[in-house]
Motif scaffolding. Structure first.
Motif, PDB file in Angstrom:
ATOM      1  N   UNK A 216       0.884  -1.102   0.060  1.00  0.00           N
ATOM      2  CA  UNK A 216       0.021  -0.134   0.130  1.00  0.00           C
ATOM      3  C   UNK A 216       0.846   1.415   0.060  1.00  0.00           C
ATOM      4  N   UNK A 217       1.849   1.150   0.916  1.00  0.00           N
ATOM      5  CA  UNK A 217       2.722   2.457   0.944  1.00  0.00           C
ATOM      6  C   UNK A 217       3.428   2.627  -0.443  1.00  0.00           C
ATOM      7  N   UNK A 218       3.808   1.555  -1.013  1.00  0.00           N
ATOM      8  CA  UNK A 218       4.563   1.379  -2.418  1.00  0.00           C
ATOM      9  C   UNK A 218       3.569   2.333  -3.610  1.00  0.00           C
ATOM     10  N   UNK A 219       2.280   1.669  -3.396  1.00  0.00           N
ATOM     11  CA  UNK A 219       1.258   2.272  -4.498  1.00  0.00           C
ATOM     12  C   UNK A 219       0.825   3.727  -4.274  1.00  0.00           C
ATOM     13  N   UNK A 220       0.906   4.301  -2.896  1.00  0.00           N
ATOM     14  CA  UNK A 220       0.711   5.699  -2.656  1.00  0.00           C
ATOM     15  C   UNK A 220       1.730   6.790  -2.999  1.00  0.00           C
ATOM     16  N   UNK A 221       2.967   6.105  -3.069  1.00  0.00           N
ATOM     17  CA  UNK A 221       4.264   7.054  -3.158  1.00  0.00           C
ATOM     18  C   UNK A 221       4.668   6.850  -4.687  1.00  0.00           C
ATOM     19  N   UNK A 222       4.786   5.598  -5.113  1.00  0.00           N
ATOM     20  CA  UNK A 222       5.735   5.575  -6.085  1.00  0.00           C
ATOM     21  C   UNK A 222       5.358   6.261  -7.621  1.00  0.00           C
ATOM     22  N   UNK A 223       6.268   6.819  -8.481  1.00  0.00           N
ATOM     23  CA  UNK A 223       6.022   7.082 -10.005  1.00  0.00           C
ATOM     24  C   UNK A 223       5.966   5.726 -10.545  1.00  0.00           C
ATOM     25  N   UNK A 224       7.065   4.842 -10.032  1.00  0.00           N
ATOM     26  CA  UNK A 224       7.332   3.587 -10.551  1.00  0.00           C
ATOM     27  C   UNK A 224       7.670   2.679  -9.281  1.00  0.00           C
ATOM     28  N   UNK A 225       7.098   1.203  -9.551  1.00  0.00           N
ATOM     29  CA  UNK A 225       7.711   0.255  -8.502  1.00  0.00           C
ATOM     30  C   UNK A 225       8.327  -0.755  -9.143  1.00  0.00           C
ATOM     31  N   UNK A 226       9.413  -1.145  -8.483  1.00  0.00           N
ATOM     32  CA  UNK A 226      10.235  -2.258  -8.778  1.00  0.00           C
ATOM     33  C   UNK A 226      10.038  -3.574  -7.854  1.00  0.00           C
TER      34      UNK A 226
END
Length: 378
Positions: A216-226
């Motif tokens: 959830x943290x990744x989804x809310x902050x990232x321009x891109x996720x690896x």
């Protein structure tokens, strides 16, 4: 937080671009291979979130970028310049560790002022950036205290402030919300989402590499996720791509609260019987060895009102499954339920709905749009 140094003072020009490139990074500790030929690119000004479970090499990756751990092989470049022979103090990089590191004999203000003093864009700052950011982080009244005189959550916020005030070419964040309460976590997510990465004075934008195990943290902050796994990049893409188009089970598991439902292809065939081919035709690439991914929020429940309701119908782009509610509870504005599929009692699905689902024992029909089903290799 450890500051790993400003641009060397004798540099005539600022770093022209803060993009970061890693090629063939390998690192083992004893017999354990942590990173296995990892390749990664970070654009200038990009907010990249590296997502993966504990022990997948996320922290080691940050330490290699910062120069605190040397890879067994591979190369790290910043703005096309190899950092192989550049010491940590001479890399235009700051890092926030999981365990906060501030000078214990200095008060918070002095710790934070040090970050400003080492910033390559200090001369372009105006006002009191330390106080401004400290107030934003709700520690403005604590600047005269030493690290041992504040709580763990306050210390974490101070360490984050130090990383941001440094305004480096690359800011590395290792689980930045550890030891932060829920309300402050929301404030910090908003801060990082909106924090300007422009450095001024002709300097490049700050790139952020943020590692976490929290999807959830990744989804809310990232321009891109690896997404990392097995020491390699499993998938790289926008939050929407990672959520809607996972390419493996590990990627599908990394995103989503509650977690995605995963149904083995042979289970689906057994439930659908002669209607299985109809489903597969609507989902190219699916076969018996595939796993069908169904998000809890993509399941819509309706009461079984007609004895003619058939389990496993494929109609009008919907897969309909007769089921029985095992349990339901209200959580954070939604109803979460477990339902047992009538055609395969061992198959239990999680459902997330804004509508009340009803008590255990209720007979329902689960509707799933075929467009919301994703098949990945088993």
């Amino acid at each position: 937080m450890t500051d790993v140094g400003p641009v060397p003072p004798n540099s005539a020009q600022p770093v022209p671009a803060s993009y970061l490139t890693l090629r063939g990074i390998r690192k083992s500790f004893g017999r354990e291979c942590v990173l296995d030929g990892l390749n990664l690119d970070v654009s200038e000004g990009e907010y990249l979130v590296v997502l993966g479970p504990s022990g997948c090499g996320k922290s080691t990756l940050l330490q290699i970028i910062a120069g605190l751990v040397r890879p067994d092989s591979g190369d790290v470049k910043l703005a096309s310049r190899s950092l192989d022979r550049v010491s940590p103090k001479d890399r235009d990089v700051s890092i926030l560790f999981q365990d906060d590191r501030l000078y214990p004999h200095w008060n918070l203000r002095k710790n934070l002022e040090l970050a400003c003093d080492r910033s390559p864009v200090k001369k372009h700052q105006s006002g009191d950036p330390v106080l401004e950011l400290a107030q934003r982080l709700n520690i403005g009244g604590l600047l005269q205290r030493r690290p041992d005189e504040i709580s763990g959550g306050q210390l974490r916020r101070a360490a984050l402030a130090k990383a941001l005030l440094r305004q480096p070419a690359v800011c590395l964040l290792d689980e930045p919300f550890a030891a932060i309460d829920t309300m402050m976590r929301e404030d910090l997510i908003s801060l990082l989402a909106d924090f300007p990465r422009e450095r001024g004075g002709g300097c490049s934008q700050t790139s952020v590499v943020h590692v976490t195990h929290d999807g959830e943290e990744a989804m809310r902050l990232a321009d891109r996720i690896v997404v990392l796994g097995g020491g390699r990049v499993l998938q790289s893409g926008t939050p929407d791509d990672i959520y809607r188009k996972p390419q493996s089970l590990d990627v599908a598991k990394a995103i989503g609260t509650p977690p995605a439902n995963m149904i083995a292809g042979n289970q689906v065939r057994a439930m659908l019987a002669d209607r299985y081919d109809q489903l597969v035709q609507a989902l190219p690439g699916c076969h018996d060895s595939s796993t069908f991914i169904v998000r809890p929020e993509h399941i819509r429940l309706a009461l079984q009102t007609d004895v003619s309701d058939r389990d496993g119908d494929i109609c009008d782009g919907q897969w309909r499954l007769a089921a029985t509610v095992l349990s339901s509870r209200f959580v954070a504005g939604r109803w979460l339920a477990s339902i047992s599929v009538d055609a395969d009692r061992e198959l239990v699905l999680t459902v997330s709905s804004p509508l009340e689902i009803g008590p255990a024992g209720r007979h329902v029909i689960a509707h799933v749009s075929l467009a919301d089903i994703v098949c990945v290799p088993g």
